[in-house]
Design a protein around this motif. Structure first.
Motif, PDB file in Angstrom:
ATOM      1  N   ALA A  13       0.856  -0.907   0.184  1.00 53.66           N
ATOM      2  CA  ALA A  13       0.017   0.097   0.173  1.00 53.66           C
ATOM      3  C   ALA A  13       1.054   1.396   0.104  1.00 53.66           C
ATOM      4  O   ALA A  13       0.756   2.622  -0.739  1.00 53.66           O
ATOM      5  N   GLU A  14       1.727   1.441  -0.018  1.00 57.98           N
ATOM      6  CA  GLU A  14       2.645   2.001   0.868  1.00 57.98           C
ATOM      7  C   GLU A  14       3.422   2.732  -0.372  1.00 57.98           C
ATOM      8  O   GLU A  14       3.770   2.935  -0.488  1.00 57.98           O
ATOM      9  N   GLU A  15       4.554   1.280  -0.850  1.00 61.83           N
ATOM     10  CA  GLU A  15       5.178   1.772  -1.817  1.00 61.83           C
ATOM     11  C   GLU A  15       3.905   1.671  -3.263  1.00 61.83           C
ATOM     12  O   GLU A  15       4.687   1.894  -4.951  1.00 61.83           O
ATOM     13  N   GLN A  16       3.141   1.757  -2.771  1.00 56.39           N
ATOM     14  CA  GLN A  16       2.030   0.988  -4.515  1.00 56.39           C
ATOM     15  C   GLN A  16       3.111  -0.118  -5.912  1.00 56.39           C
ATOM     16  O   GLN A  16       2.804   0.043  -7.207  1.00 56.39           O
ATOM     17  N   ASN A  17       3.619  -0.310  -5.103  1.00 52.18           N
ATOM     18  CA  ASN A  17       4.122  -1.877  -5.847  1.00 52.18           C
ATOM     19  C   ASN A  17       4.859  -2.941  -5.208  1.00 52.18           C
ATOM     20  O   ASN A  17       5.496  -2.747  -4.421  1.00 52.18           O
ATOM     21  N   PHE A  18       4.522  -3.992  -6.122  1.00 46.10           N
ATOM     22  CA  PHE A  18       4.556  -4.934  -5.799  1.00 46.10           C
ATOM     23  C   PHE A  18       6.047  -5.886  -5.048  1.00 46.10           C
ATOM     24  O   PHE A  18       6.673  -6.173  -4.272  1.00 46.10           O
ATOM     25  N   THR A  19       6.512  -5.503  -6.142  1.00 46.51           N
ATOM     26  CA  THR A  19       8.356  -5.285  -6.970  1.00 46.51           C
ATOM     27  C   THR A  19       8.595  -4.900  -5.163  1.00 46.51           C
ATOM     28  O   THR A  19       9.701  -5.117  -4.221  1.00 46.51           O
ATOM     29  N   ARG A  20       8.413  -3.166  -5.188  1.00 44.10           N
ATOM     30  CA  ARG A  20       9.560  -1.961  -4.111  1.00 44.10           C
ATOM     31  C   ARG A  20       8.862  -3.480  -2.526  1.00 44.10           C
ATOM     32  O   ARG A  20       9.823  -3.138  -1.652  1.00 44.10           O
ATOM     33  N   ALA A  21       7.870  -3.684  -2.752  1.00 46.12           N
ATOM     34  CA  ALA A  21       8.078  -3.437  -1.390  1.00 46.12           C
ATOM     35  C   ALA A  21       8.589  -5.258  -1.127  1.00 46.12           C
ATOM     36  O   ALA A  21       8.700  -5.693   0.209  1.00 46.12           O
ATOM     37  N   ALA A  22       8.012  -5.834  -2.067  1.00 45.85           N
ATOM     38  CA  ALA A  22       9.587  -6.909  -1.817  1.00 45.85           C
ATOM     39  C   ALA A  22      11.085  -6.682  -1.700  1.00 45.85           C
ATOM     40  O   ALA A  22      11.071  -7.099  -0.347  1.00 45.85           O
ATOM     41  N   GLU A  23      11.120  -6.074  -2.229  1.00 42.47           N
ATOM     42  CA  GLU A  23      12.292  -5.492  -1.984  1.00 42.47           C
ATOM     43  C   GLU A  23      12.629  -4.629  -0.092  1.00 42.47           C
ATOM     44  O   GLU A  23      13.593  -5.078   0.485  1.00 42.47           O
ATOM     45  N   ARG A  24      11.407  -4.521  -0.157  1.00 45.21           N
ATOM     46  CA  ARG A  24      11.552  -3.071   1.913  1.00 45.21           C
ATOM     47  C   ARG A  24      11.799  -4.744   2.590  1.00 45.21           C
ATOM     48  O   ARG A  24      11.908  -4.857   3.902  1.00 45.21           O
ATOM     49  N   VAL A  25      10.597  -5.573   2.214  1.00 44.70           N
ATOM     50  CA  VAL A  25      10.380  -7.041   3.266  1.00 44.70           C
ATOM     51  C   VAL A  25      11.448  -7.845   2.850  1.00 44.70           C
ATOM     52  O   VAL A  25      11.045  -8.789   4.021  1.00 44.70           O
TER      53      VAL A  25
END
Length: 317
Positions: A13-25
């Protein structure tokens, strides 16, 4: 419903992007997608509209976001409460750092913090300065080392570590190699090679140009100082760097301070005023590593050392 699913949901939700969210977690994109699909099946509603390039919240997703954040905060508070009673700090802390930046005291602080609090997981996130500031404000990043044109980004606490003038760096046979002084208007006659938008150094440069209503030609952009210097050395344009950056390339580039840019490029450590014990302890270690710099909150039991700034130049300010 699991806490990790809520964490993945908030990240997307915060990244609005699955790829960036995956990198973050720190898991695969497919793993994030699978867990969110499972969460959606359990809730009986889709949380994201996946039809566009960005992952936007559906009405159900927007309704779920605040409770998900609250649940994650409550879970973290449980661990902090127990840790406070037991005198043990646990959890996870995310440290942001501008891409390609090598600042030895920060690494010293992280190592000392890890030795003192092995129960805290440390995550290191590289990005440009603007996105790191957004991450700190949103709570996704706890502490970040950024390049900036202002000493303290709005709403954040900050410690300035480096303050430098901008310089132009060119090969010895370039028309600007032996000119004194060099001004912004001199640069408009040549293609410019500099940091990309979103970096502190570029912000300083753009602000200075706007103030004089100058529009230099930005020929090439890269987030690495080495690449900027290499391109300039090959005659592809004039490099705009900070003083310490240019110093590393004096064997092949002549550099001069751009006289009419008065705004310095700053390297700062930033964090939110409201933070937990892990952040407080990391800041205490950073204070010692950077030599007791002004601006960091006083730790409960820590002395101030003589100032000793050992920061090397940031590759991406």
């Amino acid at each position: 419903m699991e806490l990790r699913q809520l964490a993945y949901f908030v990240a997307v939700a915060e990244e609005q992007n699955f790829t960036r969210a995956a990198e973050r977690v720190h898991i695969s994109q497919s793993g994030v997608s699978a867990q969110i699909r499972q969460l959606e099946r359990e809730l009986g509603a889709e949380l994201f509209d996946r039809s566009a390039r960005t992952a936007t919240l559906t009405a159900a997703g927007a309704a779920a976001l605040a409770p998900a954040r609250a649940a994650l905060a409550a879970a973290a508070a449980v661990g902090q409460a127990v840790g406070d009673v037991a005198g043990v700090i646990r959890g996870r802390i995310t440290v942001g750092m501008v891409v390609g930046c090598t600042v030895t005291p920060l690494f010293d602080a992280l190592a000392a913090f890890h030795r003192a609090h092995p129960g805290v997981e440390i995550a290191l996130l590289e990005d440009n300065s603007d996105r790191l500031v957004q991450g700190v404000r949103a709570g996704a990043v706890d502490v970040a080392l950024i390049g900036t044109a202002t000493a303290a980004p709005a709403g954040l606490e900050a410690l300035t570590l480096v303050s430098e003038r901008l310089v132009v760096a060119v090969p010895p046979d370039h028309p600007l190699a032996h000119r004194r002084p060099v001004t912004l208007r001199d640069l408009t006659d040549h293609p410019v090679i500099c940091m990309p938008t979103g970096t502190g150094l570029r912000t300083v440069f753009d602000q200075a140009c706007a103030a004089q209503r100058l529009q230099p030609v930005i020929a090439l952009q890269t987030g690495a100082a080495d690449a900027i210097a290499d391109l300039a050395a090959r005659g592809l344009g004039v490099a705009v760097l900070s003083e310490s950056m240019a110093e590393s390339y004096r064997d092949r580039l002549n550099s001069h301070v751009i006289e009419d840019i008065d705004i310095p490029a700053l390297l700062c450590l930033v964090w939110r005023a409201a933070h937990g014990p892990a952040v407080r302890e990391l800041l205490a270690h950073a204070r010692r590593a950077f030599g007791g710099g002004r601006g960091l909150p006083e730790p409960a039991a820590a002395g101030d050392d003589p100032r000793d700034s050992r920061a090397s130049h940031p590759e991406e300010q």
